[in-house]
Design a protein around this motif. Structure first.
Motif, PDB file in Angstrom:
ATOM      1  N   GLU A 128       0.816  -1.226   0.000  1.00 45.71           N
ATOM      2  CA  GLU A 128       0.000   0.000   0.000  1.00 45.71           C
ATOM      3  C   GLU A 128       0.848   1.273   0.000  1.00 45.71           C
ATOM      4  O   GLU A 128       0.505   2.272  -0.645  1.00 45.71           O
ATOM      5  CB  GLU A 128      -0.923   0.005   1.227  1.00 45.71           C
ATOM      6  CG  GLU A 128      -1.817   1.209   1.315  1.00 45.71           C
ATOM      7  CD  GLU A 128      -2.732   1.349   0.106  1.00 45.71           C
ATOM      8  OE1 GLU A 128      -3.658   0.561  -0.047  1.00 45.71           O
ATOM      9  OE2 GLU A 128      -2.512   2.261  -0.708  1.00 45.71           O
ATOM     10  N   ALA A 129       1.971   1.264   0.722  1.00 45.81           N
ATOM     11  CA  ALA A 129       2.762   2.495   0.840  1.00 45.81           C
ATOM     12  C   ALA A 129       3.528   2.827  -0.437  1.00 45.81           C
ATOM     13  O   ALA A 129       4.066   3.925  -0.561  1.00 45.81           O
ATOM     14  CB  ALA A 129       3.743   2.369   2.012  1.00 45.81           C
ATOM     15  N   VAL A 131       2.445   3.425  -3.402  1.00 44.39           N
ATOM     16  CA  VAL A 131       1.813   4.460  -4.226  1.00 44.39           C
ATOM     17  C   VAL A 131       1.065   5.419  -3.312  1.00 44.39           C
ATOM     18  O   VAL A 131       0.200   5.018  -2.532  1.00 44.39           O
ATOM     19  CB  VAL A 131       0.834   3.857  -5.263  1.00 44.39           C
ATOM     20  CG1 VAL A 131       0.163   4.967  -6.061  1.00 44.39           C
ATOM     21  CG2 VAL A 131       1.558   2.896  -6.191  1.00 44.39           C
ATOM     22  N   ALA A 132       1.444   6.695  -3.410  1.00 42.35           N
ATOM     23  CA  ALA A 132       0.750   7.754  -2.678  1.00 42.35           C
ATOM     24  C   ALA A 132       0.766   7.539  -1.164  1.00 42.35           C
ATOM     25  O   ALA A 132      -0.220   7.828  -0.474  1.00 42.35           O
ATOM     26  CB  ALA A 132      -0.681   7.921  -3.196  1.00 42.35           C
ATOM     27  N   GLY A 133       1.900   7.067  -0.647  1.00 46.72           N
ATOM     28  CA  GLY A 133       2.153   6.975   0.800  1.00 46.72           C
ATOM     29  C   GLY A 133       0.965   6.524   1.622  1.00 46.72           C
ATOM     30  O   GLY A 133       0.483   5.401   1.465  1.00 46.72           O
ATOM     31  N   ALA A 134       0.494   7.406   2.491  1.00 41.98           N
ATOM     32  CA  ALA A 134      -0.552   7.045   3.457  1.00 41.98           C
ATOM     33  C   ALA A 134      -1.914   6.811   2.815  1.00 41.98           C
ATOM     34  O   ALA A 134      -2.797   6.201   3.426  1.00 41.98           O
ATOM     35  CB  ALA A 134      -0.688   8.161   4.496  1.00 41.98           C
ATOM     36  N   ILE A 135      -2.114   7.303   1.608  1.00 40.20           N
ATOM     37  CA  ILE A 135      -3.464   7.236   1.015  1.00 40.20           C
ATOM     38  C   ILE A 135      -3.803   5.795   0.653  1.00 40.20           C
ATOM     39  O   ILE A 135      -3.049   5.148  -0.063  1.00 40.20           O
ATOM     40  CB  ILE A 135      -3.560   8.083  -0.273  1.00 40.20           C
ATOM     41  CG1 ILE A 135      -3.130   9.519  -0.019  1.00 40.20           C
ATOM     42  CG2 ILE A 135      -4.944   8.020  -0.868  1.00 40.20           C
ATOM     43  CD1 ILE A 135      -3.071  10.356  -1.291  1.00 40.20           C
ATOM     44  N   ILE A 137      -4.929   3.544  -1.665  1.00 39.76           N
ATOM     45  CA  ILE A 137      -5.254   3.571  -3.100  1.00 39.76           C
ATOM     46  C   ILE A 137      -5.006   2.203  -3.735  1.00 39.76           C
ATOM     47  O   ILE A 137      -5.730   1.790  -4.636  1.00 39.76           O
ATOM     48  CB  ILE A 137      -4.491   4.705  -3.849  1.00 39.76           C
ATOM     49  CG1 ILE A 137      -4.927   4.776  -5.308  1.00 39.76           C
ATOM     50  CG2 ILE A 137      -2.976   4.551  -3.739  1.00 39.76           C
ATOM     51  CD1 ILE A 137      -6.355   5.150  -5.528  1.00 39.76           C
TER      52      ILE A 137
END
Ligand SMILES: NC(=O)C1=CN([C@@H]2O[C@H](COP(=O)(O)OP(=O)(O)OC[C@H]3O[C@@H](n4cnc5c(N)ncnc54)[C@H](OP(=O)(O)O)[C@@H]3O)[C@@H](O)[C@H]2O)C=CC1
Ligand SMILES: N[C@@H](CC=O)C(=O)O
Ligand code: NA
Length: 432
Positions: A128-129, A131-135, A137
């Motif tokens: 998960e981290a 792409v787009a860190g905390a988001i 997505i």
């Protein structure tokens, strides 16, 4: 609740890894209740055991990767780069450990090999981290939208470049000053070229497009332009025309019914102020997804920084650890389609062409004729006088959507014409 701990091995206690280690300790009781078993950090892999590392128990540090993998249920890879990260992940998978990684560079370059190894070994691989860190997505695209048909993704997926462009827009900062600030704040990659030249965003675009379109998208097929050529004049002209410049990662299906192929590209673009992506400021990221049944969705939040990114890593750790403690497995690989990944010349966009021209009769007509000849339709023209006595003017032409190859032909014609003194910028307009 089981008493048997799930054993976690952490590789790379840097900006993100040190925060993961901290949160694993500080939130151990909560994490245990969510997993159904306690989480035990069994070791932290470093290359230099002697280096001072604040907040880490020195007894956990090791430079023996193989021994650490052998005692882990979950390997968390936060070193970055291709090697030794790739070998460590493959060894972890072969040893039956679940893997969590934030390593987009590795996944974009070697994802298929890693996904297939995880499937063959029946272990989890979560990222998960990456792409787009905390988001959140990856999960939404991989799982929540698995029953839908994603048509297009427009993403601000690099915090450093968004921060730099935003500081240039809002505060008039120089490019270099803004890049230095982004590095000091921990947003930028060790080599900032990964950010400003669009490599980081291209890796994320390849990962997202592969998941969204159930299609392998090799990193080499992602068209890439960075932001280092964007000037203060471009930023000011964007504001004048009601836009803001953003580095976008774009993945879209093309052709009738979306069956013509996929276009995946990263480049600076003019985004109208009315589009939700225009209000994404600072190092924030956002991913705008257009899906057939769901309609438009936007995911927004912090895409970089140690603690926000650690949140996404820990979410994955909980999922993987829960499967180890209670059984089950995360999502497997899709069956992949074979749509072609199209070159940039096959994509189409609206464009804004800004140029300096001689301020004399017939110039506008000559330029309009060149566009007409290539089949590129003009939407708006704005002319500004170039200053008393210069004999020059600035022309900003916004086109209707046009194939990239036609616009390239127009630019060739304009460059060799005496109706144009200088092409100052060519920017695609996206999000309309
Ligand atoms: N920073 C961010 O905002 C985000 C980062 N990511 C991704 O997370 C991962 C980690 O990034 P980040 O924390 O910023 O990186 P850092 O450079 O801050 O940390 C990397 C860590 O890995 C260690 N390391 C690197 N190479 C080796 C090696 N060959 N052998 C042993 N240890 C090694 C470093 O050791 P040492 O301390 O000795 O140098 C350091 O502890 C990357 O894949 C990155 O792309 C994803 C989203 C956001
Ligand atoms: N350097 C990256 C960090 C996260 O991936 C960024 O600026 O977004
Ligand atoms: Na994410």
């Amino acid at each position: 609740m089981s008493d048997t701990p799930v054993k976690i091995a952490l590789f790379g206690p840097g900006t993100v890894g040190s925060q993961v280690a901290r949160l694993l300790t500080e939130q151990s009781a909560d994490l245990a209740s969510r997993v159904g078993a306690p989480l035990e950090v069994v070791g932290v892999y470093v290359r230099d055991i002697g280096k001072d590392r604040v907040g880490l128990d020195p007894a956990l540090l090791t430079d023996d990767a193989d021994a650490l993998i052998a005692k882990a249920d979950v390997v968390v890879e936060l070193m970055g780069g291709i090697e030794p990260a790739k070998s460590i992940i493959l060894k972890a998978i072969a040893a039956g450990a679940g893997v969590v990684t934030a390593n987009k560079a590795l996944l974009a370059a070697h994802g298929p090999e890693l996904y297939e190894a995880a499937d063959a070994a029946n272990v989890d691989l979560y990222f998960e981290a990456a792409v787009a860190g905390a988001i959140p997505i990856i999960r939404p695209v991989r799982e929540s939208l698995a029953g839908d048909h994603v048509r297009r993704i427009l993403g601000i997926v690099n915090g450093t470049t968004n921060y730099v462009l935003d500081e240039m827009t809002a505060r008039g900062l120089d490019y270099e000053v803004a890049v230095k600030q982004a590095q000091d704040l921990g947003y930028a990659e060790a080599d900032p070229s990964a950010d400003v030249d669009g490599f980081d965003a291209a890796a994320k675009a390849a990962i997202l497009a592969s998941l969204a379109f159930h299609q392998r998208v090799p990193l080499g097929d992602v068209y890439r332009e960075g932001i280092s050529a964007i000037t203060a004049a471009d930023v000011a002209a964007a504001t004048d025309s009601g836009h803001v410049i953003k580095l976008l990662a774009i993945a879209e299906r093309t052709g009738e019914g979306g069956d013509g192929g996929v276009s995946v590209r990263v480049h600076p673009a003019l985004v109208p102020l009315s589009h939700p992506l225009a209000s994404v400021h600072g190092a924030y990221n956002a991913v705008f997804v257009e899906a057939e049944a769901a309609g438009d969705l936007m995911f927004y939040g912090q895409g970089a920084g140690g603690t926000p990114t650690a949140s996404a890593v820990l979410g994955d750790v909980v999922s993987v650890a829960r499967h180890i403690a209670r059984g089950g497995r995360g999502p497997r690989e899709s069956h992949y389609g074979d749509l072609p990944v199209l070159p940039i010349s096959a994509s189409s966009s609206r464009f804004q062409l800004r140029m300096t021209v001689p301020d004399r009769p017939g110039v506008l007509a000559a330029i309009a004729a060149m566009l007409a000849q290539s089949g590129v339709s003009i939407e708006t023209v704005r002319q500004q006088a170039g200053g008393v006595g210069t004999g020059l003017a600035t022309l900003a032409i916004a086109t209707h959507r046009a194939p990239e190859s036609d616009v390239t032909a127009v630019l060739d014609a304009l460059r060799s014409s005496d109706a144009v003194t200088e092409i100052r910028s060519v920017l695609r307009i996206e999000g309309e």
